[in-house]
Scaffold this active site. Structure first.
Site, PDB file in Angstrom:
ATOM      1  N   HIS A  60      29.864  49.470   9.616  1.00  0.00           N
ATOM      2  CA  HIS A  60      29.500  49.924  10.964  1.00  0.00           C
ATOM      3  C   HIS A  60      29.202  48.743  11.881  1.00  0.00           C
ATOM      4  O   HIS A  60      28.550  48.918  12.904  1.00  0.00           O
ATOM      5  CB  HIS A  60      28.250  50.820  10.903  1.00  0.00           C
ATOM      6  N   HIS A  61      29.642  47.553  11.524  1.00  0.00           N
ATOM      7  CA  HIS A  61      29.331  46.397  12.375  1.00  0.00           C
ATOM      8  C   HIS A  61      30.011  46.541  13.725  1.00  0.00           C
ATOM      9  O   HIS A  61      29.611  45.937  14.711  1.00  0.00           O
ATOM     10  CB  HIS A  61      29.739  45.087  11.703  1.00  0.00           C
ATOM     11  N   LYS A 113      37.648  55.550   5.313  1.00  0.00           N
ATOM     12  CA  LYS A 113      38.786  56.269   4.724  1.00  0.00           C
ATOM     13  C   LYS A 113      38.294  57.627   4.252  1.00  0.00           C
ATOM     14  O   LYS A 113      37.132  57.784   3.904  1.00  0.00           O
ATOM     15  CB  LYS A 113      39.330  55.494   3.518  1.00  0.00           C
ATOM     16  N   SER A 171      47.070  52.433  16.298  1.00  0.00           N
ATOM     17  CA  SER A 171      46.011  53.449  16.420  1.00  0.00           C
ATOM     18  C   SER A 171      44.982  53.008  17.453  1.00  0.00           C
ATOM     19  O   SER A 171      44.466  53.819  18.226  1.00  0.00           O
ATOM     20  CB  SER A 171      45.279  53.624  15.082  1.00  0.00           C
TER      21      SER A 171
HETATM   22  N1  GLU Z   1      46.106  54.837   6.973  1.00  0.00           N
HETATM   23  C1  GLU Z   1      46.548  53.685   7.681  1.00  0.00           C
HETATM   24  C2  GLU Z   1      46.073  52.430   6.988  1.00  0.00           C
HETATM   25  O1  GLU Z   1      45.785  52.432   5.822  1.00  0.00           O
HETATM   26  C3  GLU Z   1      46.224  53.725   9.154  1.00  0.00           C
HETATM   27  C4  GLU Z   1      44.800  53.733   9.519  1.00  0.00           C
HETATM   28  C5  GLU Z   1      44.515  53.992  10.996  1.00  0.00           C
HETATM   29  O2  GLU Z   1      45.439  53.987  11.787  1.00  0.00           O
HETATM   30  O3  GLU Z   1      43.349  54.188  11.301  1.00  0.00           O
HETATM   31  O4  GLU Z   1      46.062  51.373   7.560  1.00  0.00           O
END
Ligand code: GLU
Length: 474
Positions: free
Chosen positions: A67-68, A109, A366
């Site tokens: 969370h930095h 994740k 993203s």
């Molecule tokens: N799942 C992808 C990764 O491992 C994309 C993660 C994202 O775009 O937040 O990098």
């Protein structure tokens, strides 16, 4: 394949060993290093979903490794192999991946134990929406909190369901669409996100091929993509696009490995055709003149210039590492090479371009999507025409002073202003090139021989600065 809890643990151990090795080069306080290494939070949830009149219980998890910087960021995986250690390992990698490419997010994740191939679309929708609702209830998703994205077994469809669930529960939130990335373009996504990871893999390999100093140990000749012989594992979003862009730039795809087997043709395989064949027949096998490999793992051991493992973790391990003959391994997947395997491969002079750099194109775009969602405007919308007007004035001035007229095609090429896709691609290309040279700079400065250690170290130092700036609160 991570098919047991043991595989998840092996993956996490391997990531920790990579971290520890890189951290041994760091000047940071051991306490800060321990904080950077640890997973900050793990949320496990079980929830019921009605399927064909029966209630089934599903297990989901979301790990926020750091969370930095906020939000934390990382995909959601749908697979029967999802386990806590695996998701922790993947969340950990996200922290360092974001830092390597200067994406100002923490790492996270998530996963749900479900087989997306055997579940109906209706079931997938119910499970995705319910999982999202469970996270939203606990404030574990949000544009400033934690922003999921696609990963293994999920795609833009699932992201659209998540965004819709979020907006239904947080009605009227202006930045709501920024709660998840990898959405379809019509539902708040950004052009260029779908192919971003594979395109990033291509940019990274191209940069490595131009780096003659780096390639010395490999005996690879020529410093372009032209004629390079590539084997790819996984014809999913990452593997397909990485192979496609490399092929477009002159590489020869000689092998494709998938779950059901592999195909090999030393004269080259047309990636788009192979993909079509697999979609139509349900298997990569029996494609044109290509030779079948019933055991797809054996295909990874064939002679080639570049091997792109773009499927799952732990694919190259202590048992097969010594048989890998590729000169460069570009980790399209997260964690495809274990720490034990890496030691053997480095000794054999193989260059490993590590996951936390080479597959960071996805999270980079993203980030662009999230920025677009926060500003609620398409990139290029405000400036494109103004830019074109200025280019047009310049072209007119050149034409009149030189007395020469350009062709209509030349004029339109010179005048064209930047639209969303060209801005996304240029941002991605720039990011991948800069990060490559930053890692190489660390290798040279610290006398580190492998790219992974340098990439981790560079990321650790950047994160350390954030922690030092934050201070430690009582
Ligand atoms: N799942 C992808 C990764 O491992 C994309 C993660 C994202 O775009 O937040 O990098």
């Amino acid at each position: 394949m991570a098919n047991t809890q043991n595989e998840g643990k092996k993956f996490l151990d391997s990531v920790h060993q990579f971290f520890d090795h890189a951290a041994s080069f760091s000047r940071l306080d051991p306490g800060i290093l321990a904080q950077i290494k640890t997973c900050n939070s793990v949320y496990k949830v079980s929830f019921p979903v009605e399927i064909d009149g029966k209630i089934e219980v599903f297990e989901g998890i979301r790990v926020q490794h750091s969370h930095h910087k906020l939000p934390s960021k990382g995909g959601i995986r749908f697979s029967m192999q999802v386990d806590e250690d695996e998701v922790k390992a993947l969340a950990t990698l996200m922290t360092f991946k974001c830092a390597v490419v200067d994406v100002p997010f923490g790492g996270a994740k998530g996963g749900v134990k479900i087989n997306p191939r055997t579940s109906s679309v209706k079931t997938l929708e119910k499970v995705t929406r319910r999982y999202a609702a469970e996270l939203i209830k606990k404030n574990l998703i949000g544009p400033g909190m934690d922003v999921p994205a696609p990963d293994y077994g999920t795609g833009s469809r699932e992201m659209a369901w998540i965004a819709d669930t979020y907006q239904a529960l947080k009605y009227g939130e202006t930045n709501g669409l920024g709660c998840v990335t990898g959405k379809p373009v019509g539902q708040g996504g950004i052009r260029g996100r779908a192919e971003a990871t594979g395109l990033g893999v291509y940019y990274g390999i191209r940069e490595a091929l131009a780096d003659t100093d780096m390639l010395k140990s490999t005996g690879i000749n020529g410093n372009t993509m032209e004629g390079k012989r590539i084997i790819v594992q996984g014809l999913g979003n990452v593997g397909y696009n990485a192979a496609h862009f490399c092929q477009q730039d002159g590489a020869i795809i000689i092998g494709i490995a998938e779950r059901e087997g592999g195909i090999y043709n030393s004269n080259g395989i047309d990636v788009a055709e192979a993909f079509k064949h697999r979609t139509e027949t349900g298997s990569i096998l029996n494609f044109g003149n290509a030779k079948n490999f019933e055991n797809s793992a054996a295909l990874l051991e064939e002679e080639c210039d570049i091997l792109i493992p773009a499927a799952l973790e732990n694919q190259i391990h202590a048992d097969n590492a010594g048989r890998i003959k590729a000169k460069i391994v570009a980790e399209g997947a997260n964690g495809p090479v274990t720490r034990d395997a890496e030691k053997v491969m480095l000794q054999n002079g193989i260059i490993i371009i590590p996951d936390l750099y080479i597959n960071a194109g996805g999270v980079t775009v993203s980030y662009f999507e999230w920025l677009k969602n926060l500003s609620n405007v398409r990139f290029g919308r405000m400036g494109k025409r103004a830019e074109e007007a200025s280019h047009r004035r310049l072209v007119n001035a050149i034409e009149s002073s030189s007395g020469k007229s350009l062709t209509a095609t030349e004029r339109s090429l010179l005048i064209q202003g930047a639209d969303e896709i060209s801005l996304v691609r240029s941002g991605l290309e720039d990011t991948m090139i800069n990060a490559y040279h930053e890692i190489r700079g660390v290798m040279i400065k610290k006398n580190i021989e492998d790219m992974r250690t340098a990439a981790f170290l560079s990321a650790i130092e950047k994160i350390g600065v954030s922690y030092e700036a934050l201070g430690i609160f009582p």
